[in-house]
Structures are given as C-alpha cells and as structure tokens.
Design a protein around this motif. Structure first.
Motif, PDB file in Angstrom:
ATOM      1  N   ASN A   1      -3.146  -6.185  -2.425  1.00 45.62           N
ATOM      2  CA  ASN A   1      -2.947  -6.904  -3.800  1.00 45.62           C
ATOM      3  C   ASN A   1      -2.390  -5.647  -4.600  1.00 45.62           C
ATOM      4  O   ASN A   1      -3.162  -4.898  -4.846  1.00 45.62           O
ATOM      5  CB  ASN A   1      -4.057  -7.513  -4.281  1.00 45.62           C
ATOM      6  CG  ASN A   1      -3.693  -8.307  -5.417  1.00 45.62           C
ATOM      7  OD1 ASN A   1      -3.271  -7.697  -6.437  1.00 45.62           O
ATOM      8  ND2 ASN A   1      -4.395  -9.705  -5.619  1.00 45.62           N
TER       9      ASN A   1
ATOM     10  N   SER B   1     -14.829  -3.658   0.424  1.00 46.18           N
ATOM     11  CA  SER B   1     -15.270  -2.762  -0.750  1.00 46.18           C
ATOM     12  C   SER B   1     -14.877  -1.309  -0.276  1.00 46.18           C
ATOM     13  O   SER B   1     -14.922  -1.102   0.997  1.00 46.18           O
ATOM     14  CB  SER B   1     -16.767  -2.678  -0.694  1.00 46.18           C
ATOM     15  OG  SER B   1     -17.271  -4.273  -1.109  1.00 46.18           O
TER      16      SER B   1
ATOM     17  N   TYR C   1      -7.420  -6.448   1.626  1.00 44.30           N
ATOM     18  CA  TYR C   1      -8.138  -7.428   2.646  1.00 44.30           C
ATOM     19  C   TYR C   1      -7.640  -7.130   3.962  1.00 44.30           C
ATOM     20  O   TYR C   1      -6.777  -7.000   4.138  1.00 44.30           O
ATOM     21  CB  TYR C   1      -7.403  -8.808   1.731  1.00 44.30           C
ATOM     22  CG  TYR C   1      -7.758  -9.244   0.300  1.00 44.30           C
ATOM     23  CD1 TYR C   1      -8.671  -9.948  -0.053  1.00 44.30           C
ATOM     24  CD2 TYR C   1      -6.960  -8.598  -0.704  1.00 44.30           C
ATOM     25  CE1 TYR C   1      -9.020 -10.178  -1.375  1.00 44.30           C
ATOM     26  CE2 TYR C   1      -7.305  -9.063  -2.068  1.00 44.30           C
ATOM     27  CZ  TYR C   1      -8.100  -9.603  -2.413  1.00 44.30           C
ATOM     28  OH  TYR C   1      -8.567 -10.019  -3.567  1.00 44.30           O
TER      29      TYR C   1
ATOM     30  N   GLU D   1      -1.155  -5.704  -7.829  1.00 45.03           N
ATOM     31  CA  GLU D   1      -1.842  -5.962  -9.071  1.00 45.03           C
ATOM     32  C   GLU D   1      -3.149  -5.325  -9.287  1.00 45.03           C
ATOM     33  O   GLU D   1      -3.268  -4.480 -10.274  1.00 45.03           O
ATOM     34  CB  GLU D   1      -1.483  -6.994  -9.589  1.00 45.03           C
ATOM     35  CG  GLU D   1      -0.141  -7.663  -9.519  1.00 45.03           C
ATOM     36  CD  GLU D   1      -0.195  -9.178 -10.214  1.00 45.03           C
ATOM     37  OE1 GLU D   1      -1.234  -9.703 -10.655  1.00 45.03           O
ATOM     38  OE2 GLU D   1       1.127  -9.604 -10.417  1.00 45.03           O
ATOM     39  N   GLN D   2      -3.920  -5.799  -8.266  1.00 44.59           N
ATOM     40  CA  GLN D   2      -5.540  -5.483  -8.421  1.00 44.59           C
ATOM     41  C   GLN D   2      -5.771  -4.196  -7.693  1.00 44.59           C
ATOM     42  O   GLN D   2      -6.941  -3.717  -7.819  1.00 44.59           O
ATOM     43  CB  GLN D   2      -6.270  -6.625  -7.802  1.00 44.59           C
ATOM     44  CG  GLN D   2      -6.199  -7.916  -8.713  1.00 44.59           C
ATOM     45  CD  GLN D   2      -7.017  -8.861  -7.997  1.00 44.59           C
ATOM     46  OE1 GLN D   2      -7.503  -8.820  -7.236  1.00 44.59           O
ATOM     47  NE2 GLN D   2      -7.174 -10.045  -8.627  1.00 44.59           N
ATOM     48  N   ARG D   3      -4.818  -3.924  -6.939  1.00 46.58           N
ATOM     49  CA  ARG D   3      -4.809  -2.421  -5.905  1.00 46.58           C
ATOM     50  C   ARG D   3      -6.145  -2.774  -5.165  1.00 46.58           C
ATOM     51  O   ARG D   3      -7.040  -1.880  -5.114  1.00 46.58           O
ATOM     52  CB  ARG D   3      -4.736  -1.164  -6.695  1.00 46.58           C
ATOM     53  CG  ARG D   3      -3.727  -0.953  -7.548  1.00 46.58           C
ATOM     54  CD  ARG D   3      -3.691   0.228  -8.107  1.00 46.58           C
ATOM     55  NE  ARG D   3      -3.399   1.294  -6.871  1.00 46.58           N
ATOM     56  CZ  ARG D   3      -2.058   1.110  -6.257  1.00 46.58           C
ATOM     57  NH1 ARG D   3      -1.332   0.565  -6.839  1.00 46.58           N
ATOM     58  NH2 ARG D   3      -1.899   2.052  -5.332  1.00 46.58           N
ATOM     59  N   LYS D   4      -6.174  -3.842  -4.184  1.00 45.97           N
ATOM     60  CA  LYS D   4      -7.368  -4.146  -3.367  1.00 45.97           C
ATOM     61  C   LYS D   4      -6.785  -4.475  -2.148  1.00 45.97           C
ATOM     62  O   LYS D   4      -5.650  -4.971  -1.897  1.00 45.97           O
ATOM     63  CB  LYS D   4      -8.018  -5.275  -4.214  1.00 45.97           C
ATOM     64  CG  LYS D   4      -8.818  -5.333  -5.389  1.00 45.97           C
ATOM     65  CD  LYS D   4      -9.658  -3.949  -5.308  1.00 45.97           C
ATOM     66  CE  LYS D   4     -10.572  -3.877  -6.650  1.00 45.97           C
ATOM     67  NZ  LYS D   4     -11.723  -3.169  -6.615  1.00 45.97           N
TER      68      LYS D   4
ATOM     69  N   TYR E   1       0.718  -1.146  -0.015  1.00 46.36           N
ATOM     70  CA  TYR E   1      -0.145   0.100   0.036  1.00 46.36           C
ATOM     71  C   TYR E   1       0.797   1.148  -0.096  1.00 46.36           C
ATOM     72  O   TYR E   1       0.825   1.984   0.683  1.00 46.36           O
ATOM     73  CB  TYR E   1      -0.946  -0.276   1.351  1.00 46.36           C
ATOM     74  CG  TYR E   1      -2.219   0.626   1.218  1.00 46.36           C
ATOM     75  CD1 TYR E   1      -3.035  -0.008   0.198  1.00 46.36           C
ATOM     76  CD2 TYR E   1      -2.769   1.648   1.366  1.00 46.36           C
ATOM     77  CE1 TYR E   1      -4.442   0.361  -0.271  1.00 46.36           C
ATOM     78  CE2 TYR E   1      -4.116   1.967   1.347  1.00 46.36           C
ATOM     79  CZ  TYR E   1      -4.905   1.354   0.294  1.00 46.36           C
ATOM     80  OH  TYR E   1      -6.211   1.738   0.042  1.00 46.36           O
TER      81      TYR E   1
ATOM     82  N   LEU F   1     -12.388  -9.464   1.064  1.00 47.60           N
ATOM     83  CA  LEU F   1     -11.903  -8.417   0.282  1.00 47.60           C
ATOM     84  C   LEU F   1     -12.701  -7.212   0.678  1.00 47.60           C
ATOM     85  O   LEU F   1     -14.008  -7.086   1.003  1.00 47.60           O
ATOM     86  CB  LEU F   1     -12.346  -8.404  -1.129  1.00 47.60           C
ATOM     87  CG  LEU F   1     -12.111  -7.334  -2.201  1.00 47.60           C
ATOM     88  CD1 LEU F   1     -10.665  -6.864  -2.177  1.00 47.60           C
ATOM     89  CD2 LEU F   1     -12.841  -7.715  -3.454  1.00 47.60           C
TER      90      LEU F   1
END
Length: 209
Positions: A177, A196, A184, A179-182, A126, A194
């Motif tokens: 993550n 929201s 968790y 790559e997905q910029r998510k 992050y 995950l």
C-alpha cells in the motif's frame, strides 16, 4: 576448515556478524555447491542430535532396569541402588542439555520476491527496495505455531514448524500500500494480512498458505 565451512558452522550456532550473514545469503543464492553444503550440514546435525539423544535415552533405561531387577538384601542396599539410579538419570539429563541444547532455526530457502502495488497488481511496488523484498524461510520444529514471521525493511523472514511448508508459499503474493507504506501478504482465496514491522519477537501468521 575453509571460510565457507566457518560460515555454515557460525550460522548454525547463530554467531554470524551482519557482514558474514550477507555473505552467507549471497553464497546461498548464487552458489549451488554452497547450497548443497548447507543442506548436508543440516542433515548431519540432525542425525548427530538424534544419535546422542538415542544413546542417552538407552543409558537412562538401562540404569532404571538395573535398579528394578537387581537382587537386594536389605533396605539400605535398596535405598543406595535407587539413589544411584536417580543420580545417573539426573546426570544424563544435564549431559543431554549440554550436548543437545534448544535447536537453532535452520535456513532452508531464500529468494527475492516481487511486490505489487495494492491498487494495481500489474505494477511493481515497494520502490524504495527496487520493487521486491527478500523472503527467507527457517525451520524451527520446536515453535508452537505452524508459521511465524518477522518483517523489517526489505526482508520478510518466515519460521516454519515443518520446512516442507515452503512449497505452499509459491502462490502467496506480496502487496504494498503505497499511501500507507504497509506490506501485506495475500494467500489464494483468503483475506490479505497486514505485516507488522521490526518487532523483537516473531509474530504468528493467521493463515495457512
């Protein structure tokens, strides 16, 4: 009233501006005496609400008892007595709403939590926010779910039905993550979830830390 007391009062009422909210968080993070003032205000607010509710409830019970046991000489007097009791109960209900509106969530704790990369938990992720996010816990005893959350940019806000559940979060990890910029959350021995982002209403957390 001092500026610090105004910040505490406005936070309790939910009327802080963005700048005031950042000042509130900074004081809460860096000033132990301010943390004590916030906790004292929270306790006094709860006691005041409980006292008001008890007094109003006792008044309703007294009105109902008076309507039940008062000697009645005729149908007209009986009707007037019960009508008066109903009016008193209705009035007290309105006063209860005015004096004790739905509770505003109370901030109980805040900290900056490290975030790890999903594929390499030894490395901070992050990176847009320095490898960490702000984690805030609010107590909202009137919500249906045990825990709900909102997450936007660098702040994860968790709403707890019971403030003591903050201790359960000591072992929860935050994973990113890249790559997905998510982001968790990972509780011990449970699947990661995950989060929201930037939704208008708090979302239920589908696990118990």
């Amino acid at each position: 009233m001092t500026d610090r007391q105004q910040l505490i009062r406005k936070h309790r009422q939910g009327t802080l501006t963005d700048a005031e909210y950042q000042e509130y968080l900074a004081l809460l993070r860096d000033d132990p005496t301010f943390q004590e003032d916030v906790e004292l205000d929270r306790m006094l607010t709860q006691v005041t609400r409980q006292d008001k509710n008890r007094l109003l409830w006792e008044a309703v019970q007294a009105a109902e008892a008076d309507a039940t046991v008062r000697p009645l000489s005729g149908g007209s007097r009986r009707w007037n007595t019960y009508a008066m009791a109903a009016c008193v109960a209705g009035l007290l209900g309105v006063v209860t709403w005015l004096l004790w509106p739905p509770a505003t969530p109370e901030l109980v704790r805040t900290e900056k939590r490290d975030v790890r990369l999903l594929l390499d938990e030894t490395t901070k992720g992050y990176d847009d926010y320095g490898g960490s996010v702000w984690l805030r816990w609010f107590e909202n005893s009137r919500q249906q779910e045990p825990q709900t959350y909102t997450f936007c940019r660098d702040t994860l806000t968790v709403y707890l039905k019971n403030s003591r559940d903050t201790t359960q979060w000591q072992s929860v990890q935050l994973l990113f993550n890249a790559e997905q910029r998510k982001l968790y959350v990972q509780p011990p021995n449970q699947p990661r979830r995950l989060l929201s982002e930037c939704l208008d209403t708090p979302q239920p957390l589908l696990f118990t830390p």
